[in-house]
Motif scaffolding. Structure first.
Motif, PDB file in Angstrom:
ATOM      1  N   GLN A   1      65.617  23.540  75.661  1.00  0.00           N
ATOM      2  CA  GLN A   1      65.136  24.001  76.962  1.00  0.00           C
ATOM      3  C   GLN A   1      65.772  25.311  77.408  1.00  0.00           C
ATOM      4  N   ASP A   2      67.015  25.530  77.012  1.00  0.00           N
ATOM      5  CA  ASP A   2      67.697  26.762  77.431  1.00  0.00           C
ATOM      6  C   ASP A   2      67.315  27.958  76.546  1.00  0.00           C
ATOM      7  N   ASN A   3      66.264  27.771  75.766  1.00  0.00           N
ATOM      8  CA  ASN A   3      65.736  28.843  74.911  1.00  0.00           C
ATOM      9  C   ASN A   3      66.629  29.123  73.705  1.00  0.00           C
ATOM     10  N   SER A   4      67.534  28.209  73.421  1.00  0.00           N
ATOM     11  CA  SER A   4      68.294  28.347  72.184  1.00  0.00           C
ATOM     12  C   SER A   4      67.532  27.656  71.060  1.00  0.00           C
ATOM     13  N   VAL A   5      67.906  28.010  69.855  1.00  0.00           N
ATOM     14  CA  VAL A   5      67.186  27.532  68.683  1.00  0.00           C
ATOM     15  C   VAL A   5      68.179  26.883  67.731  1.00  0.00           C
ATOM     16  N   VAL A   6      67.788  25.762  67.175  1.00  0.00           N
ATOM     17  CA  VAL A   6      68.616  25.130  66.145  1.00  0.00           C
ATOM     18  C   VAL A   6      67.857  25.167  64.832  1.00  0.00           C
ATOM     19  N   GLY A   7      68.525  25.693  63.810  1.00  0.00           N
ATOM     20  CA  GLY A   7      67.961  25.632  62.465  1.00  0.00           C
ATOM     21  C   GLY A   7      68.626  24.495  61.713  1.00  0.00           C
ATOM     22  N   TYR A   8      67.848  23.762  60.933  1.00  0.00           N
ATOM     23  CA  TYR A   8      68.394  22.649  60.152  1.00  0.00           C
ATOM     24  C   TYR A   8      68.349  23.027  58.687  1.00  0.00           C
ATOM     25  N   PHE A   9      69.524  23.161  58.100  1.00  0.00           N
ATOM     26  CA  PHE A   9      69.640  23.689  56.748  1.00  0.00           C
ATOM     27  C   PHE A   9      70.164  22.579  55.842  1.00  0.00           C
ATOM     28  N   GLY A  10      69.406  22.297  54.786  1.00  0.00           N
ATOM     29  CA  GLY A  10      69.764  21.205  53.880  1.00  0.00           C
ATOM     30  C   GLY A  10      70.697  21.623  52.770  1.00  0.00           C
ATOM     31  N   LYS A  11      71.337  22.779  52.947  1.00  0.00           N
ATOM     32  CA  LYS A  11      72.445  23.165  52.089  1.00  0.00           C
ATOM     33  C   LYS A  11      73.658  23.296  52.994  1.00  0.00           C
ATOM     34  N   VAL A  12      74.786  23.701  52.443  1.00  0.00           N
ATOM     35  CA  VAL A  12      75.980  23.803  53.273  1.00  0.00           C
ATOM     36  C   VAL A  12      76.729  25.100  52.971  1.00  0.00           C
ATOM     37  N   ASP A  13      77.596  25.463  53.893  1.00  0.00           N
ATOM     38  CA  ASP A  13      78.405  26.681  53.764  1.00  0.00           C
ATOM     39  C   ASP A  13      79.814  26.275  53.343  1.00  0.00           C
ATOM     40  N   VAL A  14      80.141  26.498  52.069  1.00  0.00           N
ATOM     41  CA  VAL A  14      81.473  26.096  51.593  1.00  0.00           C
ATOM     42  C   VAL A  14      82.498  27.215  51.796  1.00  0.00           C
ATOM     43  N   GLY A  15      82.145  28.177  52.637  1.00  0.00           N
ATOM     44  CA  GLY A  15      83.117  29.214  52.969  1.00  0.00           C
ATOM     45  C   GLY A  15      82.650  30.618  52.634  1.00  0.00           C
ATOM     46  N   LEU A  16      81.409  30.726  52.146  1.00  0.00           N
ATOM     47  CA  LEU A  16      80.918  32.047  51.757  1.00  0.00           C
ATOM     48  C   LEU A  16      80.050  32.683  52.849  1.00  0.00           C
ATOM     49  N   GLY A  17      79.896  32.009  53.973  1.00  0.00           N
ATOM     50  CA  GLY A  17      79.232  32.644  55.107  1.00  0.00           C
ATOM     51  C   GLY A  17      77.731  32.487  55.159  1.00  0.00           C
ATOM     52  N   ILE A  18      77.190  31.524  54.423  1.00  0.00           N
ATOM     53  CA  ILE A  18      75.727  31.428  54.415  1.00  0.00           C
ATOM     54  C   ILE A  18      75.181  30.905  55.732  1.00  0.00           C
ATOM     55  N   GLN A  19      75.991  30.213  56.495  1.00  0.00           N
ATOM     56  CA  GLN A  19      75.519  29.730  57.796  1.00  0.00           C
ATOM     57  C   GLN A  19      75.064  30.898  58.663  1.00  0.00           C
ATOM     58  N   VAL A  20      75.827  31.978  58.634  1.00  0.00           N
ATOM     59  CA  VAL A  20      75.462  33.162  59.411  1.00  0.00           C
ATOM     60  C   VAL A  20      74.189  33.784  58.849  1.00  0.00           C
ATOM     61  N   ALA A  21      74.111  33.872  57.531  1.00  0.00           N
ATOM     62  CA  ALA A  21      72.944  34.503  56.902  1.00  0.00           C
ATOM     63  C   ALA A  21      71.659  33.747  57.245  1.00  0.00           C
ATOM     64  N   ILE A  22      71.736  32.427  57.238  1.00  0.00           N
ATOM     65  CA  ILE A  22      70.556  31.626  57.569  1.00  0.00           C
ATOM     66  C   ILE A  22      70.161  31.863  59.035  1.00  0.00           C
ATOM     67  N   ALA A  23      71.154  31.926  59.902  1.00  0.00           N
ATOM     68  CA  ALA A  23      70.859  32.199  61.317  1.00  0.00           C
ATOM     69  C   ALA A  23      70.232  33.588  61.482  1.00  0.00           C
ATOM     70  N   GLN A  24      70.669  34.542  60.695  1.00  0.00           N
ATOM     71  CA  GLN A  24      70.100  35.892  60.769  1.00  0.00           C
ATOM     72  C   GLN A  24      68.610  35.866  60.394  1.00  0.00           C
ATOM     73  N   ILE A  25      68.312  35.130  59.344  1.00  0.00           N
ATOM     74  CA  ILE A  25      66.927  35.063  58.884  1.00  0.00           C
ATOM     75  C   ILE A  25      66.055  34.363  59.931  1.00  0.00           C
ATOM     76  N   ILE A  26      66.577  33.282  60.496  1.00  0.00           N
ATOM     77  CA  ILE A  26      65.818  32.575  61.538  1.00  0.00           C
ATOM     78  C   ILE A  26      65.595  33.494  62.735  1.00  0.00           C
ATOM     79  N   ALA A  27      66.647  34.191  63.142  1.00  0.00           N
ATOM     80  CA  ALA A  27      66.533  35.069  64.316  1.00  0.00           C
ATOM     81  C   ALA A  27      65.419  36.086  64.113  1.00  0.00           C
ATOM     82  N   ASP A  28      65.368  36.669  62.926  1.00  0.00           N
ATOM     83  CA  ASP A  28      64.354  37.696  62.688  1.00  0.00           C
ATOM     84  C   ASP A  28      62.949  37.102  62.601  1.00  0.00           C
ATOM     85  N   GLU A  29      62.797  36.021  61.881  1.00  0.00           N
ATOM     86  CA  GLU A  29      61.442  35.473  61.727  1.00  0.00           C
ATOM     87  C   GLU A  29      60.921  34.876  63.024  1.00  0.00           C
ATOM     88  N   LEU A  30      61.839  34.408  63.849  1.00  0.00           N
ATOM     89  CA  LEU A  30      61.410  33.740  65.078  1.00  0.00           C
ATOM     90  C   LEU A  30      61.418  34.682  66.276  1.00  0.00           C
TER      91      LEU A  30
END
Ligand code: FES
Ligand code: FES
Lengths: 760, 155
Positions: free
Chosen positions: A62-91
């Motif tokens: 409701q607050d206009n935030s977005v949650v992405g659900y990723f079926g992989k995990v970030d073991v420390g290489l920063g992919i969580q940020v990369a996935i959020a970047q891709i979602i931000a751009d496509e959405l």
């Protein structure tokens, strides 16, 4: 108009509305409860978590935030940020509006976990498709609201505006906030890395990306630095007990008798024994540790399971072959070599290596009569769920795996085993049990990267041209146990409990595409050393098989360059049939100001010898070329790779700064493997059990500089980056050591002792 | 009845009755106080994952008997600073985006705190010397050195 109706109506809703046009969408019988309630559009109930459901991928709050659900995990290489970047751009939302939930089996579908550097290459594709579809759905909703075609809408930070009508804006949150899309994407019916969902919405052109390509920092780094990150080792649940496992002192030993009285002085210790699986459980962690240490067990004295360490490679070469493969040979290598004016051959050796993660694996499992909860730091939480479900004989739907960050993981380390063990203990004592392994469990008993022998040979004609090439790996399988922890027979718990042991027989050959005309690349696998729970069982370790295969092939390329009187860079450029590969080699050579190396370096004198070497690697479609300057101390045998030049092509770059860090980490980790890491064992047991007996790189041996040239392909998709730059490191170091010393080292690691001995 | 000890941890005082006087400090911090750091890495004083400051000196809490730290001032990672008021070392590591998994962090950060306090102009060799022995399995060494140099070269 028709186009955006199709976007808006899911297949299910199309049934409900009889495929009606957009006007009826707001007025159809189904719509009042399902789509246009006062709170917004979309559905009030969340569809089941299945791959095709759009709600399995994206939620708008409701607050206009977005949650992405990723079926992989970030073991420390920063992919969580990369996935959020891709979602931000496509959405079309701001980066700060996006959060990404990872690896929780109640909220994410099985995308294979962290695996094979596929986080962006495969994992992000479905996320991106879903985000684009979600945008289209939201625009369709806004169009319905404004009674205007979607073509007149623009979006900024999740606020939809109607062109030329300043007052007409609505946020994504107001359109659907807290409700669900209830839209079905097309799913290829695969799970794991191969899972793919696609929508009908067009994807953005990369040229229009604003967030992808930016070096957005990782938020988890600050969380960790302030002590705010809850690692999986930090999970405490009410009633939780602490467990420790007791492993046999020698490989293959079985339990003859357990002496419970040996721990009777410790408070409230419970023993769990299933065949040869032995665990202790106590209220306090320190008590459990003491109990595991004090528990007296009579073990059998089996005959030696392993060869003497000095005979390892002889054993591999003389063992029977249990599997073989490789691409179809081109031409008759044998005959061409026989006719060649010169042939050269060389044999390269690579040891067993350990994951030896920074923290021994930990899992907390709560086995309840009708439900099982797992807290795991394993890099493949969905497979951990499946494995524990199979072990306990309950449906996977009744098992919930919650993933939290754990100690860095580089393949199938000890993480999956720890969840299986904790499940056995929890089931036995009826309480949630936290098992954290001890250092010996993580270093002696983790699955190992396989030891291997690599035989290379080539024929050279009278003009100095390579006319035939043969490369053969002879090795332990890449997977004595599967790389996914989804099968209890492939776990220590299952094997100690007596489940049948089976092993997949597979290895590999070089990925680099040199073309020598007539060539034959193949592999042979030899049997595992022990037919039960083995501390030398193999599985995936970072860039599985990459460093060892490349060590032989890229060192041999230098040997061939020497034999044909060519510079190593020029040699590769001549025979490599790979345009993108050529580009990275040229980029690294340029960055390092590479000077041609012609002829044998001779026997350089002096104590500190300096040299430079290069190597190239291809891993799937990612290309890496590295050049390293080393210093070799003749007296101590120390090899110090001081300066690196890396050229790296992994397609579209999502986050340059994080990518640079990832490359640095690969170079350092792989340097550690190239110079220091070798599993030690005797005929009875693995003897590298801690950081003294399994030494890794110390900061004194870390490089002074790593110069990185990133080659960005804005028109391409992102490719893998988590592992490829590990691949050419050992080869480049050995090539540089040859350049410095005139001595060709064909056995990894290039330890001080080995290097020093070569000077005598 | 075991030995009674008092520890000051990140500014607050805690009393313990030590049933087992050999219990390492790590288990009081994690098990009894419920702190999330330091971490268990080896239990052998070989890696640094469990490092805390004991009266300002980085110590391996996995092997330090808690009784030996009686009355000591103990600082964990969480006691160094806050997001609002970070310790300069925390800020430097954030700015440098150091670490991958971060499980090793306590050793490097606590050692860095003592190093920049005692040797604000530490050279490359002094930095490597101070850190020698600490483990980082993910290979964060380059960013760790750069983070410390942000402080030593600015000082
Ligand atoms: S856990 Fe204390 S030094 Fe490793
Ligand atoms: S960042 Fe993973 S061990 Fe250091």
């Amino acid at each position: 108009m028709v186009a955006f109706n199709q976007l808006m109506l899911s297949r299910r809703r199309a049934l409900c509305t009889g495929g009606a046009l957009f006007v009826s969408f707001a007025t159809s019988a189904c719509s009042s409860s399902e789509t246009t309630a006062a709170t917004g559009m979309g559905s009030a109930t969340k569809p089941a978590l299945t791959p095709p459901e759009l709600d399995s991928w994206i939620a708008v709050k409701q607050d206009n935030s977005v949650v992405g659900y990723f079926g992989k995990v970030d073991v420390g290489l920063g992919i969580q940020v990369a996935i959020a970047q891709i979602i931000a751009d496509e959405l079309d939302v701001g980066f700060d509006q996006v959060s990404v939930v990872m690896g929780d089996t109640a909220f994410t579908v099985n995308q294979g976990g962290a695996s094979g550097s596929t986080g962006l290459e495969l994992g992000s594709v479905s996320v991106r498709n879903a985000a684009a579809q979600a945008r289209a759905q939201l625009l369709a909703m806004a169009a319905a609201k404004f009674g205007a075609p979607a073509s007149r809408l623009t979006v900024n930070d999740g606020i939809v505006s109607l062109a030329d009508e300043p007052g007409k804006t609505i946020s994504y949150g107001d359109l659907i906030g807290g409700r669900y899309f209830d839209y079905e994407l097309t799913w290829n019916h695969k799970i794991g890395n191969e899972l793919l969902v696609e929508g009908t919405a067009p994807l953005k052109n990369h040229a229009d990306y604003r967030v992808v390509g930016k070096s957005i920092p990782r938020a988890d780094i600050a969380d960790k630095l302030f002590g705010n990150e809850v690692f999986n080792t930090d999970v405490r649940v009410p009633g939780m007990l602490h467990g420790r496992m007791v492993r046999p002192p020698v490989a293959g030993a079985i339990v003859v008798k357990v002496h419970p009285e040996s721990v009777q002085l410790l408070p409230d210790v419970q023993l769990v024994v299933h065949n040869n699986l032995v665990g202790v459980v106590a209220a306090k962690e320190w008590t459990a540790i003491q109990a595991a240490k004090l528990l007296k067990i009579d073990w059998s004295t089996p005959k030696p399971a392993f060869p003497a360490e000095a005979d390892l490679y002889k054993t591999i070469e003389s063992a029977k072959t249990v599997g073989k493969g490789g691409p179809k040979p081109t031409g008759d290598t044998k005959a061409t070599m026989a006719a060649a004016s010169k042939t050269i051959e060389a044999t390269y050796l690579w040891p067993f290596q350990s994951h030896a993660s920074m923290g021994p694996a930990c899992a907390i499992v709560d086995v309840q009569p009708d439900h099982v909860t797992i807290w795991t730091g394993d890099q493949k939480p969905h497979y951990v769920r499946d494995g524990v479900a199979a072990l306990l004989g309950v449906p996977a739907a009744k098992v919930h795996a919650i993933w939290l960050r754990g100690p860095g993981s580089y393949g199938r380390n000890d993480g999956g085993d720890s969840a299986m063990d904790a499940a056995v203990l929890s089931k036995a004592v009826g309480k949630p049990v936290r098992v954290q392994y001890m250092r010996i469990d993580a270093t002696a008993w983790d699955p190992k990267g396989p030891a291997s022998v690599h035989k290379t040979s080539a024929g050279i004609d009278a003009n100095g041209k390579v006319v035939a090439y043969h490369y053969r790996s002879i090795a332990f399988s890449r997977e004595n146990i599967a790389s996914h922890p989804d099968d209890p027979t492939q776990s220590l718990a299952g094997q100690f409990m007596g489940m049948p042991v089976s092993s997949k027989q597979a290895f590999d050959v070089p990925d680099e595409t040199y073309d020598f005309g007539v060539q034959h690349l193949d592999w042979e696998v030899v049997p595992a050393l022990l037919d039960r729970a083995s501390p030398l069982r193999t599985s995936h370790l970072r860039d599985p098989l990459g460093p060892q295969i490349n060590f032989a092939s890229e060192c041999f390329m230098d040997e061939l360059a020497l034999a044909t009187n060519m510079d190593p860079v020029a040699f590769r450029l001549k025979y490599l049939k790979d345009k993108r590969g050529t580009v990275v080699i040229e980029a690294a050579a340029k960055a390092a100001n590479w000077q041609p190396q012609m002829g044998h370096p001779g026997k350089p004198q002096g104590v500190l010898l300096k040299g430079r070497g290069m190597a190239f690697a291809r891993r799937k479609d990612t290309r890496v070329a590295v050049i390293v300057d080393v210093e070799v101390d003749r007296h101590t045998g120390r090899v110090w790779p001081r300066h690196w030049f890396v050229a790296h092509d992994c397609g579209l770059i999502v986050n340059p700064n994080t990518l640079r860090r990832v490359i640095e980490g690969n170079i350092v980790h792989a340097t550690s493997r190239a110079l220091f890491e070798e599993v030690a064992f005797n005929p009875h047991m693995v003897t590298s059990v801690d950081w003294l007996s399994y030494p890794i790189l110390d900061i004194k041996d870390a490089p002074e500089s790593i110069n990185i040239t990133l080659i960005n392909h804005k028109d391409d998709l992102p490719l893998g980056a988590g592992e490829p730059s590990s691949r050419p490191v050992a080869s480049a170091i050995a090539n540089a050591v040859f350049n410095a010393t005139g001595i060709r080292f064909r056995q990894a690691p290039l330890t001080k002792a080995r290097v020093k001995a070569a000077f005598i | 009845m075991g030995k009674h000890i008092t520890l000051q941890v990140d500014g607050s005082s805690h009393d313990f009755d030590m049933a087992d006087p050999t219990t390492p400090l790590l288990y009081l911090l994690r098990d009894d106080l419920g702190l999330n750091n330091p971490h268990f890495g080896c239990g052998l004083s070989q890696c640094g994952a469990c490092t805390v400051l004991v009266n300002g000196t980085p110590m391996r809490s996995c092997v330090l008997p808690a009784t030996a730290a009686n009355d000591a001032n103990i600082t964990t990672l969480a006691g160094l600073g806050t997001p609002e008021h970070p310790h300069p070392v925390q800020q430097a590591f954030i700015d440098e985006q150091a670490f991958f998994c971060g499980y090793c962090m306590n050793g490097w950060v606590m050692t860095a705190v003592a190093l920049v306090r005692d040797k604000p102009h530490a050279t490359d060799a002094e930095i490597r010397h101070a850190f020698s022995g600490l483990k980082c399995r993910c290979g964060s060494h380059m960013s760790i050195i750069r983070a410390v140099k942000r402080l030593t070269e600015a000082a």
